[in-house]
Scaffold this active site. Structure first.
Site, short mmCIF file in Angstrom:
data_model
loop_
_atom_site.label_atom_id
_atom_site.label_comp_id
_atom_site.label_asym_id
_atom_site.label_seq_id
_atom_site.Cartn_x
_atom_site.Cartn_y
_atom_site.Cartn_z
N SER A 181 -26.05 40.26 70.67
CA SER A 181 -26.02 41.39 69.61
C SER A 181 -27.05 42.48 70.12
CB SER A 181 -26.71 40.56 68.47
OG SER A 181 -27.11 41.78 67.35
N LYS A 232 -20.63 35.45 57.36
CA LYS A 232 -20.76 36.54 56.30
C LYS A 232 -20.18 36.03 55.04
CE LYS A 232 -20.21 40.69 59.35
NZ LYS A 232 -19.66 41.54 59.66
N ASN A 253 -23.70 41.07 54.56
CA ASN A 253 -24.10 41.40 56.18
C ASN A 253 -25.56 41.66 56.02
OD1 ASN A 253 -24.14 44.13 55.46
ND2 ASN A 253 -23.43 44.90 57.36
N GLY A 292 -5.37 45.91 62.11
CA GLY A 292 -5.99 44.77 62.08
C GLY A 292 -5.93 44.61 60.50
N ALA A 296 -13.33 43.47 58.81
CA ALA A 296 -13.72 44.70 58.87
C ALA A 296 -12.72 45.65 58.31
CB ALA A 296 -14.04 45.32 60.23
N LEU A 397 -13.40 50.35 66.07
CA LEU A 397 -14.48 49.61 65.58
C LEU A 397 -15.25 48.93 66.87
CD1 LEU A 397 -13.77 48.16 62.18
CD2 LEU A 397 -14.22 50.44 62.75
P1 NAP Z 1 -11.82 39.42 62.28
O1 NAP Z 1 -12.23 39.16 60.61
O2 NAP Z 1 -11.84 38.38 63.05
O3 NAP Z 1 -10.41 40.14 62.24
C1 NAP Z 1 -9.79 40.50 63.36
C2 NAP Z 1 -8.40 41.02 63.24
O4 NAP Z 1 -7.77 41.56 64.47
C3 NAP Z 1 -7.48 40.21 62.67
O5 NAP Z 1 -6.55 40.78 61.89
C4 NAP Z 1 -6.92 39.44 63.90
O6 NAP Z 1 -5.24 38.93 63.65
C5 NAP Z 1 -6.78 40.57 64.73
N1 NAP Z 1 -6.58 40.07 66.14
C6 NAP Z 1 -7.24 39.51 66.90
N2 NAP Z 1 -6.86 39.74 68.02
C7 NAP Z 1 -5.71 40.42 68.21
C8 NAP Z 1 -4.76 40.55 69.21
N3 NAP Z 1 -5.01 40.22 70.37
N4 NAP Z 1 -3.56 41.19 68.81
C9 NAP Z 1 -3.55 41.79 67.61
N5 NAP Z 1 -4.26 41.60 66.48
C10 NAP Z 1 -5.57 40.80 66.87
O7 NAP Z 1 -12.71 40.47 62.86
P2 NAP Z 1 -13.49 41.83 62.21
O8 NAP Z 1 -14.85 41.29 61.51
O9 NAP Z 1 -12.50 42.46 61.20
O10 NAP Z 1 -13.66 42.76 63.26
C11 NAP Z 1 -12.74 43.34 64.07
C12 NAP Z 1 -13.24 44.07 64.97
O11 NAP Z 1 -14.27 45.28 64.48
C13 NAP Z 1 -14.07 43.24 66.07
O12 NAP Z 1 -13.64 43.72 67.57
C14 NAP Z 1 -15.41 43.58 65.61
O13 NAP Z 1 -16.31 43.52 66.78
C15 NAP Z 1 -15.31 45.06 65.33
N6 NAP Z 1 -16.41 45.36 64.23
C16 NAP Z 1 -17.30 46.52 64.50
C17 NAP Z 1 -18.14 47.03 63.63
C18 NAP Z 1 -19.04 47.84 63.91
O14 NAP Z 1 -20.06 48.26 63.47
N7 NAP Z 1 -18.75 48.81 64.98
C19 NAP Z 1 -18.41 46.11 62.61
C20 NAP Z 1 -17.49 45.18 62.13
C21 NAP Z 1 -16.46 44.67 63.08
P3 NAP Z 1 -5.15 37.70 62.99
O15 NAP Z 1 -5.97 37.59 61.67
O16 NAP Z 1 -3.93 37.18 63.25
O17 NAP Z 1 -6.08 36.69 64.19
#
Ligand code: NAP
Length: 472
Positions: A181, A232, A253, A292, A296, A397
């Site tokens: 983190s 979360k 969060n 996705g 998020a 993201l």
């Molecule tokens: P999450 O709840 O785990 O959701 C991830 C999404 O990506 C799901 O729809 C998942 O599909 C899909 N996915 C995972 N691996 C994949 C692949 N190889 N090919 C295609 N789709 C794939 O995660 P999240 O919290 O939404 O976060 C998503 C991303 O945003 C992460 O990289 C996280 O680090 C980033 N993020 C950044 C911030 C920021 O402040 N910048 C804040 C929040 C999140 P399935 O459900 O089918 O597995």
């Protein structure tokens, strides 16, 4: 973190008070006598009668040395552990030694002498041991705790003493894993810039243990904390109150302590909208494409729906997840009486679907880990970027690396981009506004926060540990 080592006469309350205090502070507890009984498979009285005291003292030294190798542990020692210098040397190296000073007459009145080998001759022996060992206990101790006014009083005194060893951390981010983190670097830089003497750390709370953490955070008087993967959603039942955005998202969060009550918020939902706002962009009236369908993506779709997006396209590899995001976005629009109900389209992540969605996008957002350092997955093809109109903004993201392939290729096509760090910082500053209870000059603080985040990411990449990151 240091251990707390309890020394004192047999019957002074080391085991009882030690276990209770450890529970309050979320520390481990170990009783060296109990460890010996476990390893030998017999009670201490039997070890004494069968093998004699010297053999017992050797076993005790082995148990003490093993306890001294631990951290964040309350160690209850046997009454005679102080007799060997090597025991006390090892214990002092990793712990604070506390002498529980209970008057011998109280011990004599309360004790079942038969269960304690050195007291089996009767209560008189307690007075004798007190006389012969008192100077030794005092000399070995870093602190003496008078235990003459009952267990509750002694426990409060012990906890007060421990608070100086395990101070309230002020603020923290909680997750599993958490070592990666950058939040401590970002928040500490912001607090520093504001001239505030708060400390923000990273705390590892294992999956399934968030309830234990919340209980502990209340006792230690924590001011607030951020919550990340995987807690979360799991934290919701442990909070006293949940703000409306967090309730809509079904995820928290940010947690703020308010007069002893923990209130949950969600700044992820607002974070990207704020970051877009800094670029003069908004969801309202726009065609928003989200790749996705995780947490998020749902937060972004809900916020876009509330803010009056014209069309939201959710592309996901699993249809049911995209359906779920659609339902939640529609529910959010209805709950907040959005000025229009967006057209929400679900699609798969095929090249054709990506191209079709990109064709009319105002904002295209990657909300998957594709392109993330360590995720070992990325887009097979970024051809769909060529279908984007020139006005489109591409947002990723993912913040590690700060410039993903998606962003680099978009920039090469002359498109405007927004990286994950912008959202991370926007939601961090929103959290700080909740923590501090007033709006912040975010324009000024963004620069400080971003350079701290970049420094922490560089440090992580080169294997150096950020000075701000305190993984407990
Ligand atoms: P999450 O709840 O785990 O959701 C991830 C999404 O990506 C799901 O729809 C998942 O599909 C899909 N996915 C995972 N691996 C994949 C692949 N190889 N090919 C295609 N789709 C794939 O995660 P999240 O919290 O939404 O976060 C998503 C991303 O945003 C992460 O990289 C996280 O680090 C980033 N993020 C950044 C911030 C920021 O402040 N910048 C804040 C929040 C999140 P399935 O459900 O089918 O597995």
């Amino acid at each position: 973190m240091k251990n707390i080592v309890l020394i004192g006469l047999s019957g002074s309350g080391k085991s009882t008070l030690g276990a209770l205090a450890a529970e309050r502070f979320g520390l481990d507890f170990i009783d060296t006598d109990a460890e010996i009984e476990k390893s030998e498979g017999m009670p201490i009285t039997e070890i004494f009668s069968e093998y004699g005291e010297p053999r017992f003292r050797d076993l005790e030294t082995a148990a003490v040395l093993s306890a001294a190798r631990r951290s964040r542990t309350v160690v209850a020692t046997g009454g005679g552990a102080v007799l060997r210098d090597e025991n006390m040397r090892a214990l002092r190296e990793t712990g604070l030694i506390v002498f529980l000073d209970r008057p011998p007459e109280q011990i004599a009145a309360a004790l079942d002498c038969g269960a304690r080998p050195l007291l089996s001759e009767g209560a008189d022996r307690i007075y004798e041991l007190s006389r012969s060992r008192r100077a030794r206990y005092t000399a070995c101790a870093d602190a003496r705790l008078l235990c003459a006014d009952g267990q509750d009083d002694a426990l409060e005194r012990l906890c007060n003493l421990m608070r100086s060893e395990y101070p309230d951390d002020g603020f923290a981010v909680i997750g599993d894993p958490i070592g990666h983190s950058v939040s401590p670097s970002v928040h500490n830089a912001v607090f520093g810039e504001l001239g505030l003497n708060f400390r923000y750390s990273a705390i590892h709370a294992p999956r399934g243990k968030i309830g234990d953490f919340v209980a502990r955070a209340k006792i230690s008087g924590m001011r607030g904390f951020n919550v990340t993967v995987p807690h979360k959603q799991d934290i919701l039942p442990f909070l006293d109150e949940i703000d409306e955005d967090a309730r809509l998202c079904g995820a928290v969060n940010t947690v703020l302590a308010q007069c002893g009550r923990f209130v949950g918020y969600n700044t992820d939902m607002e974070g990207l909208a704020r970051a877009l706002g800094r670029r003069g962009r908004a969801y309202g009236g726009g065609d928003i494409v989200i790749i996705g369908a995780g947490g998020a993506a749902a937060g972004i779709a809900m916020k876009a729906a509330i803010d009056g997006a014209r069309r939201i396209t959710v592309l996901a590899r699993r249809r049911e997840k995209a359906d779920d995001v659609r339902e939640r976005a529609l529910a959010a629009a209805s709950a907040r009486a959005a000025r229009r109900v967006p057209d929400i389209i679900r699609a798969d992540m095929s090249s054709e679907a990506l191209r079709a969605a990109a064709g009319s996008a105002d904002v295209l957002i990657n909300a998957t880990p594709l392109g993330m350092l360590g995720a070992e997955c990325d887009y097979d093809s970024l051809d769909f970027l060529t279908a984007l109109p020139a006005r489109a903004l591409v947002c990723d993201l993912v913040y590690n690396p700060p410039r993903t392939k998606l962003l680099r290729e978009s920039e090469a096509l002359g498109l405007e981009t927004l990286g994950g760090l912008d959202m991370l910082i926007a939601q961090a500053l929103l959290s700080d506004e909740i923590f501090l209870g007033h709006p912040l000059d975010t324009e000024k603080l963004c620069e400080t926060a971003e350079s701290a985040a970049r420094y922490a990411l560089d440090a992580a990449r080169t294997g150096a540990r950020s000075a701000n990151t305190d993984v407990l």
